[in-house]
Design a protein around this motif. Structure first.
Motif, PDB file in Angstrom:
ATOM      1  N   HIS A 179      23.808  60.005  19.719  1.00 36.27           N
ATOM      2  CA  HIS A 179      24.698  60.440  18.643  1.00 36.27           C
ATOM      3  C   HIS A 179      25.628  59.332  18.153  1.00 36.27           C
ATOM      4  CE1 HIS A 179      23.534  64.439  20.166  1.00 36.27           C
ATOM      5  NE2 HIS A 179      23.686  64.782  18.912  1.00 36.27           N
ATOM      6  N   THR A 180      25.454  58.131  18.686  1.00 32.41           N
ATOM      7  CA  THR A 180      26.316  57.017  18.282  1.00 32.41           C
ATOM      8  C   THR A 180      25.902  56.507  16.908  1.00 32.41           C
ATOM      9  OG1 THR A 180      26.605  56.365  20.576  1.00 32.41           O
ATOM     10  CG2 THR A 180      27.078  54.695  18.914  1.00 32.41           C
ATOM     11  N   LYS A 181      26.888  56.411  16.028  1.00 33.65           N
ATOM     12  CA  LYS A 181      26.608  55.802  14.725  1.00 33.65           C
ATOM     13  C   LYS A 181      26.740  54.293  14.898  1.00 33.65           C
ATOM     14  CE  LYS A 181      28.276  59.874  12.358  1.00 33.65           C
ATOM     15  NZ  LYS A 181      29.497  60.550  11.962  1.00 33.65           N
ATOM     16  N   VAL A 211      26.787  53.970  24.733  1.00 40.31           N
ATOM     17  CA  VAL A 211      26.138  54.242  23.457  1.00 40.31           C
ATOM     18  C   VAL A 211      25.019  55.256  23.716  1.00 40.31           C
ATOM     19  CG1 VAL A 211      24.489  53.124  21.883  1.00 40.31           C
ATOM     20  CG2 VAL A 211      26.717  52.054  22.335  1.00 40.31           C
ATOM     21  N   HIS A 212      24.864  56.238  22.840  1.00 42.65           N
ATOM     22  CA  HIS A 212      23.817  57.250  23.048  1.00 42.65           C
ATOM     23  C   HIS A 212      23.249  57.715  21.715  1.00 42.65           C
ATOM     24  CE1 HIS A 212      27.014  60.028  22.003  1.00 42.65           C
ATOM     25  NE2 HIS A 212      27.765  59.459  22.947  1.00 42.65           N
TER      26      HIS A 212
END
Lengths: 371, 371
Positions: free
Chosen positions: A270-272, A267-268
């Motif tokens: 830009h993860t929705k 997860v980073h």
């Protein structure tokens, strides 16, 4: 019932109990119990109270008249604390024993060299701590301090000297380097056999590839895995979420989890809906560098949570004006997780222990001693 | 209504239409339409019928009296076919143009060397195909055939010769090697500047690290990304699931997806409920090597599916006694996905196109030509 948290996380802790006192507040307190164990809801409440009175730090003991222990299963349960200080101490002791044996066998100790450029206060503190940790276990430490305005060639010349010095088995370049120096070029100058940080791209490549082994596993990720192993957390077949994808923590720890057959999602920024993905995980490792990012509702009940974040947040009650907190909102998550690392005192102490471990490994490899 | 599928996937296809005919069966047919486009449910049904009659292969055309076109949105929709043959052809043409220009500019062409040890029929076919593909775009190909029983030293001697030959810009060792040879040692002998396969651990390490770039991206993963790019599939912020974690496809393609800011999960043989995780993905790349592993119920409606698998399955109707199928159960998944690659004719043709592309890249780098 609205609740206030009174905590005493700074003392050496082995276990934390949750009490619901008459004061209409919760106390998460630190007890120095004889052995590490988690508290099951079935334990006698009276024995919890007795333990509290016997082992709680003095300022908390004075509150004892106001405290009524309640069943731990009522509403909230509390996670086992994965105490990095305790595990790191144990590892340092093991290393110390191995080094004594090595000295007896071949008359020589492992050596770790640190190169520090400039005079950053925090870097000086780190280098001093590394040196102290080395001395405590019997690793010979070497230190080079270069002026802020030194050239790339000067740094590389010292690296080359350490590269060919048989008494040096690990070389660390203290980061960050002053801006005029090319970090990648300087780091690549360290021979891969002495790259105890494990950051050389060749090491990272080998870490990623099935059937290849890196010479060194980077220290912080190795520390996270060690905490999971020593706490007997099952990894194979489990869902793991790593929050953050840095070269030094997120990515390598994701590879290590996968190598042990976890199913890993990263997860980073830009993860929705990161909370949705994280909520599926049996093991969560957060290395995002964002204070209190991971809230209670991100965590599946019973998950194991490793908090790599060390984030300074303003704190007027602290003499320094700030305190260090993790990525994980501890107060919320400790009620959902089955085990959790605190900050400070979780992953932090493990990193330096793993550096010592890698240096020992390197020396044993150099002297062709069995592992 | 129970349905039978009559398919004709072997002819060159640009689009597939779904008809519900009077025969109480579905026909997924292949049409050679003038340009690549997906069929929207709003298109005139009569025009679909006309297209079918005009462009369908003869054996299907004879069924036309029994066919009544129906709205494509009724019940099932059909995925756009991501046609690897068409995209690969386009890329080979682009490469060909660049090489002609290079020859004009500097009077020399890129060169690719292949070393084949032994006489495996399949390896010989691969090498022949690579050679033909090189010649078609103007890459000079070099080939060394060594006997099955040659020594490691002999193979490495030839690699060294190619390493220092300025007319060779890429070196391939055809795998698998005979068992008595150390594959890792031999592959590592190829200089990283000519490792157009991109499998050197240093390349893989750089691929993994933020802020570092590999010299070459491995061909099949690069081909998958190129298919997504040329079909304008949005990657940033999307959930991606990669099935399989091999060094040559699964792991590098996961890194490439993440580099473009997808949130990536890697599913493998130890994953429990892989269908549940895969169902969350907007983009699925399957490289598991298991025929028909990915069923319709693994796929979220509208997902994009790239099928890297090439698995032989028994087929008595085929002269060879087998046919090649992907990891994905095409007939089921094409009704759920918004776009899908067929097998054969999907990722397969892309791999060789990317090998040509990497060889050109290497030659341009060697001659210091701009990209």
């Amino acid at each position: 019932m609205s609740s206030t948290i009174i905590s005493d996380f700074n003392s050496a802790t082995t276990v934390r109990l949750l009490f619901a006192p008459k004061l209409r507040c919760h106390i998460i307190c630190s007890l120095r119990l004889p052995s590490l164990r988690s508290i099951s809801p079935n334990r006698s409440l009276q024995s919890d109270r007795k333990n509290f009175l016997a082992f709680a730090p003095a300022p908390l003991r004075s509150l004892s008249n106001f405290i009524t222990p309640v069943a731990l299963s009522m509403g909230d349960s509390v996670a086992t604390v994965i105490d990095g200080k305790v595990v790191a101490k144990q590892i340092r002791e093991e290393i110390s024993v191995e080094i004594s044996r090595m000295k007896e066998q071949i008359g020589t100790a492992p050596g770790l060299a640190v190169i520090l450029v400039g005079a950053r206060k925090d870097s000086q503190t780190y280098v001093r701590n590394k040196k102290k940790a080395c001395e405590a276990v019997g690793i010979t430490s070497f230190e080079i301090n270069l002026p802020e305005d030194c050239t790339e060639e000067q740094v590389i010349k010292h690296i080359d000297t350490f590269n060919s010095d048989p008494s040096v088995h690990g070389i660390l370049i203290q980061l960050p380097l002053p801006r005029h120096l090319n970090e990648e070029k300087i780091l690549n100058a360290v021979t891969i056999e002495k790259d105890v940080d494990g950051f050389h791209p060749l090491n990272i490549g080998r870490l990623m590839m099935q059937g290849r082994k890196p010479l060194f596993v980077p220290c912080t990720p190795k520390g996270c895995m060690e905490l999971l192993h020593r706490h007997k957390v099952q990894i194979k077949g489990k869902r793991a979420v790593v929050i953050g994808r840095s070269n030094i923590v997120g990515m390598p720890v994701a590879l290590l989890l996968q190598e042990e057959n976890a199913t890993v999602s990263i997860v980073h920024s830009h993860t929705k809906n990161p909370e949705e993905i994280t909520r599926q995980a049996d093991i969560v490792i957060s290395a995002a560098g964002v204070a209190n990012l991971v809230r209670g509702n991100w965590i599946k009940s019973g998950a194991v949570v490793i908090d790599v974040g060390i984030n300074p947040v303003d704190d007027s009650e602290n003499a320094r004006g700030y305190k260090l907190v993790g990525d994980v909102c501890y107060e919320e998550v400790c009620k959902k997780a089955s085990a959790i690392t605190p900050v400070p005192g979780g992953v932090g102490p493990m990193t330096i222990a793993m550096l010592l471990s890698n240096t020992l490994l390197s020396a044993k490899r150099f002297h062709k001693l069995s592992n």
